[in-house]
Design a protein around this motif. Structure first.
Motif, PDB file in Angstrom:
ATOM      1  N   PHE A 239       5.784   5.296  -7.741  1.00 42.60           N
ATOM      2  CA  PHE A 239       6.870   4.838  -6.880  1.00 42.60           C
ATOM      3  C   PHE A 239       6.432   3.673  -5.996  1.00 42.60           C
ATOM      4  O   PHE A 239       7.237   2.791  -5.679  1.00 42.60           O
ATOM      5  CB  PHE A 239       7.399   5.993  -6.030  1.00 42.60           C
ATOM      6  N   VAL A 240       5.172   3.649  -5.599  1.00 45.06           N
ATOM      7  CA  VAL A 240       4.670   2.510  -4.836  1.00 45.06           C
ATOM      8  C   VAL A 240       4.714   1.244  -5.686  1.00 45.06           C
ATOM      9  O   VAL A 240       5.114   0.170  -5.220  1.00 45.06           O
ATOM     10  CB  VAL A 240       3.247   2.786  -4.329  1.00 45.06           C
ATOM     11  N   ASP A 241       4.312   1.365  -6.945  1.00 41.93           N
ATOM     12  CA  ASP A 241       4.369   0.210  -7.850  1.00 41.93           C
ATOM     13  C   ASP A 241       5.806  -0.254  -8.064  1.00 41.93           C
ATOM     14  O   ASP A 241       6.078  -1.464  -8.129  1.00 41.93           O
ATOM     15  CB  ASP A 241       3.734   0.560  -9.197  1.00 41.93           C
ATOM     16  N   VAL A 242       6.730   0.684  -8.178  1.00 40.08           N
ATOM     17  CA  VAL A 242       8.132   0.315  -8.365  1.00 40.08           C
ATOM     18  C   VAL A 242       8.681  -0.373  -7.117  1.00 40.08           C
ATOM     19  O   VAL A 242       9.382  -1.396  -7.193  1.00 40.08           O
ATOM     20  CB  VAL A 242       8.971   1.558  -8.713  1.00 40.08           C
ATOM     21  N   MET A 243       8.344   0.158  -5.949  1.00 38.92           N
ATOM     22  CA  MET A 243       8.837  -0.424  -4.694  1.00 38.92           C
ATOM     23  C   MET A 243       8.270  -1.811  -4.437  1.00 38.92           C
ATOM     24  O   MET A 243       8.882  -2.613  -3.724  1.00 38.92           O
ATOM     25  CB  MET A 243       8.491   0.496  -3.524  1.00 38.92           C
ATOM     26  N   THR A 244       7.107  -2.105  -5.005  1.00 42.54           N
ATOM     27  CA  THR A 244       6.506  -3.425  -4.794  1.00 42.54           C
ATOM     28  C   THR A 244       7.399  -4.539  -5.325  1.00 42.54           C
ATOM     29  O   THR A 244       7.437  -5.641  -4.767  1.00 42.54           O
ATOM     30  CB  THR A 244       5.124  -3.495  -5.465  1.00 42.54           C
ATOM     31  N   GLY A 245       8.137  -4.255  -6.389  1.00 36.88           N
ATOM     32  CA  GLY A 245       8.946  -5.291  -7.014  1.00 36.88           C
ATOM     33  C   GLY A 245      10.421  -5.247  -6.703  1.00 36.88           C
ATOM     34  O   GLY A 245      11.182  -6.034  -7.276  1.00 36.88           O
TER      35      GLY A 245
ATOM     36  N   SER B  48      10.336  -2.650   7.187  1.00 38.79           N
ATOM     37  CA  SER B  48       9.243  -1.688   6.979  1.00 38.79           C
ATOM     38  C   SER B  48       9.262  -1.137   5.560  1.00 38.79           C
ATOM     39  O   SER B  48       8.196  -0.867   4.980  1.00 38.79           O
ATOM     40  CB  SER B  48       9.347  -0.548   7.992  1.00 38.79           C
ATOM     41  N   VAL B  49      10.450  -0.976   4.974  1.00 39.08           N
ATOM     42  CA  VAL B  49      10.536  -0.536   3.578  1.00 39.08           C
ATOM     43  C   VAL B  49       9.898  -1.570   2.656  1.00 39.08           C
ATOM     44  O   VAL B  49       9.228  -1.220   1.670  1.00 39.08           O
ATOM     45  CB  VAL B  49      12.010  -0.283   3.194  1.00 39.08           C
ATOM     46  N   LEU B  50      10.077  -2.833   2.971  1.00 41.41           N
ATOM     47  CA  LEU B  50       9.482  -3.891   2.161  1.00 41.41           C
ATOM     48  C   LEU B  50       7.979  -4.006   2.387  1.00 41.41           C
ATOM     49  O   LEU B  50       7.225  -4.379   1.481  1.00 41.41           O
ATOM     50  CB  LEU B  50      10.149  -5.230   2.483  1.00 41.41           C
ATOM     51  N   MET B  51       7.514  -3.708   3.589  1.00 40.20           N
ATOM     52  CA  MET B  51       6.092  -3.833   3.904  1.00 40.20           C
ATOM     53  C   MET B  51       5.256  -2.692   3.342  1.00 40.20           C
ATOM     54  O   MET B  51       4.082  -2.883   2.991  1.00 40.20           O
ATOM     55  CB  MET B  51       5.904  -3.897   5.422  1.00 40.20           C
TER      56      MET B  51
ATOM     57  N   PRO C 130       4.949  -0.823   0.448  1.00 37.43           N
ATOM     58  CA  PRO C 130       4.203  -0.876  -0.820  1.00 37.43           C
ATOM     59  C   PRO C 130       3.085  -1.905  -0.815  1.00 37.43           C
ATOM     60  O   PRO C 130       2.019  -1.663  -1.402  1.00 37.43           O
ATOM     61  CB  PRO C 130       5.286  -1.227  -1.849  1.00 37.43           C
ATOM     62  N   THR C 131       3.284  -3.032  -0.149  1.00 39.38           N
ATOM     63  CA  THR C 131       2.223  -4.036  -0.083  1.00 39.38           C
ATOM     64  C   THR C 131       1.019  -3.505   0.673  1.00 39.38           C
ATOM     65  O   THR C 131      -0.141  -3.687   0.243  1.00 39.38           O
ATOM     66  CB  THR C 131       2.749  -5.314   0.593  1.00 39.38           C
ATOM     67  N   ILE C 132       1.256  -2.828   1.780  1.00 36.05           N
ATOM     68  CA  ILE C 132       0.155  -2.282   2.575  1.00 36.05           C
ATOM     69  C   ILE C 132      -0.559  -1.179   1.809  1.00 36.05           C
ATOM     70  O   ILE C 132      -1.799  -1.110   1.792  1.00 36.05           O
ATOM     71  CB  ILE C 132       0.684  -1.767   3.926  1.00 36.05           C
ATOM     72  N   VAL C 133       0.199  -0.304   1.153  1.00 35.52           N
ATOM     73  CA  VAL C 133      -0.420   0.800   0.409  1.00 35.52           C
ATOM     74  C   VAL C 133      -1.298   0.278  -0.722  1.00 35.52           C
ATOM     75  O   VAL C 133      -2.458   0.691  -0.882  1.00 35.52           O
ATOM     76  CB  VAL C 133       0.666   1.754  -0.137  1.00 35.52           C
ATOM     77  N   ARG C 134      -0.779  -0.654  -1.511  1.00 33.96           N
ATOM     78  CA  ARG C 134      -1.532  -1.145  -2.670  1.00 33.96           C
ATOM     79  C   ARG C 134      -2.770  -1.922  -2.248  1.00 33.96           C
ATOM     80  O   ARG C 134      -3.857  -1.732  -2.792  1.00 33.96           O
ATOM     81  CB  ARG C 134      -0.637  -2.020  -3.545  1.00 33.96           C
ATOM     82  N   SER C 135      -2.631  -2.809  -1.264  1.00 37.63           N
ATOM     83  CA  SER C 135      -3.792  -3.594  -0.832  1.00 37.63           C
ATOM     84  C   SER C 135      -4.845  -2.711  -0.172  1.00 37.63           C
ATOM     85  O   SER C 135      -6.042  -2.869  -0.432  1.00 37.63           O
ATOM     86  CB  SER C 135      -3.341  -4.695   0.135  1.00 37.63           C
TER      87      SER C 135
END
Length: 362
Positions: free
Chosen positions: A180-186, A225-228, A230-235
């Protein structure tokens, strides 16, 4: 006992050719460039098939071909191929830098037109199409509040989520979270805005406003914050995985609990990379327009209360001014864009300086 030198070896002599190899002279390199671009100009303008852009592209291709031929005759095929590929790499680097340099130059050259005190001390309230004044003070306040609240919400959740995935996450649930993190990234930013519009503005906000839905800067912060996240989690996840395993094993061998190992060793070691990911997320959030337009509504007046009433942002201000028919609007849009870039740059430099103070990352 005698020492054998290279001159004593059979069939080997100390000659300049053994020490230095032949290199293509600089004059010949320049001559190849002049001939290549001259030939390209003659072809393009002679046949009338293009302008100076085609001359540059064709001239560079002819230069690489001529350089390969000339270097093969002087340095040999192996050195010539190395020189040609190095030239291609330099060319790709220049092509990658040119658009960025062009954007920065355009932003600075056009943004300084309204870089004055009135722009930073006034809003667009009561400013008509024929009024040369007006500023982005209200948009600057909105951007700082919205991005600040979104950072307070997203950074702890993102970092803790990444710690769970790296240090504790195993099995199906962790894989589901990663998916879901990968999906939210895009996901597009407007989807996040629609989600907050349907959930917070239309369902939750009426509870606090006598049954009436209401736009607010806080709703925009939730969308950002919803947009931020996935970027924070993945990095953060990638940075935590780069921390050497022996650091954890040494702490465990000394009897340090896992939570303290993560807090005192793992996170400080990965802190510079985590800060970089957070700043990327902040930069993305600060430049978003659609969520702010959907859930904050935008406003021409100053609103210091992010929980009540419409609020603007610099990105939304740029969008509105760029589409305004007033002849004074483009200058305001460029200056607001320059201000937005400057704010992100200042925050990035400050975050990098704070991260370098950590003794474990030196």
């Amino acid at each position: 006992m005698s020492t054998m030198t290279q001159s004593d070896l059979p069939g080997v002599g100390m000659t300049p050719g053994n020490i230095r190899s032949k290199k293509l002279p600089l004059a010949m390199n320049l001559a190849v460039a002049v001939v290549a671009f001259g030939l390209a100009a003659a072809i393009v303008y002679g046949f009338g098939i293009g302008n100076w852009v085609l001359v540059v592209v064709l001239g560079w291709v002819l230069y690489l071909v001529g350089l390969l031929i000339a270097a093969s005759r002087v340095e040999g095929r192996r050195a010539a191929r190395n020189r040609a590929w190095r030239s291609l790499i330099y060319s790709a680097c220049i092509l990658a830098i040119l658009p960025l340099a062009s954007v920065v130059w355009t932003l600075i050259s056009k943004g300084v037109q309204r870089l004055d005190g009135d722009f930073f001390n006034s809003s667009m309230n009561n400013i008509g199409a024929r009024d040369p004044g007006g500023g982005a003070y209200h948009a600057i306040i909105g951007t700082i509040q919205q991005v600040g609240i979104a950072t307070i919400i997203a950074v702890p959740l993102g970092v803790l989520g990444a710690i769970y995935l790296v240090e504790y996450g195993r099995g199906r649930f962790a894989n589901t979270v990663r998916f879901f993190v990968d999906v939210m990234t895009g996901i597009p930013s407007i989807v996040a805005g629609l989600f907050i519009l349907s959930f917070w503005v239309l369902i939750v906000s009426p509870w606090f406003n006598n049954g009436e839905p209401r736009f607010s800067g806080f709703a925009a912060a939730l969308a950002l914050s919803v947009l931020m996240l996935p970027t924070i989690v993945r990095s953060t996840e990638e940075m935590l995985r780069l921390v050497p395993g022996p650091l954890r094993e040494g702490a465990y061998a000394l009897g340090v609990p896992q939570w303290k190992t993560i807090l005192k060793i793992v996170v400080p070691t990965a802190l510079p990379g985590i800060v970089t990911g957070v700043m990327l997320a902040i930069a993305r959030a600060a430049g978003e327009t659609a969520p702010v337009l959907l859930v904050a509504g935008g406003a021409a007046a100053i609103n210091f209360d992010p929980f009540n009433g419409n609020q603007s942002s610099l990105a939304l201000f740029v969008y509105q001014q760029a589409g305004d028919a007033s002849k004074y609007a483009p200058a305001r849009a460029w200056t607001a864009a320059l201000t937005l870039v400057a704010i992100v740059l200042i925050l990035t430099i400050a975050a990098k300086m704070l991260a370098r103070r950590n003794s474990l990352t030196r």
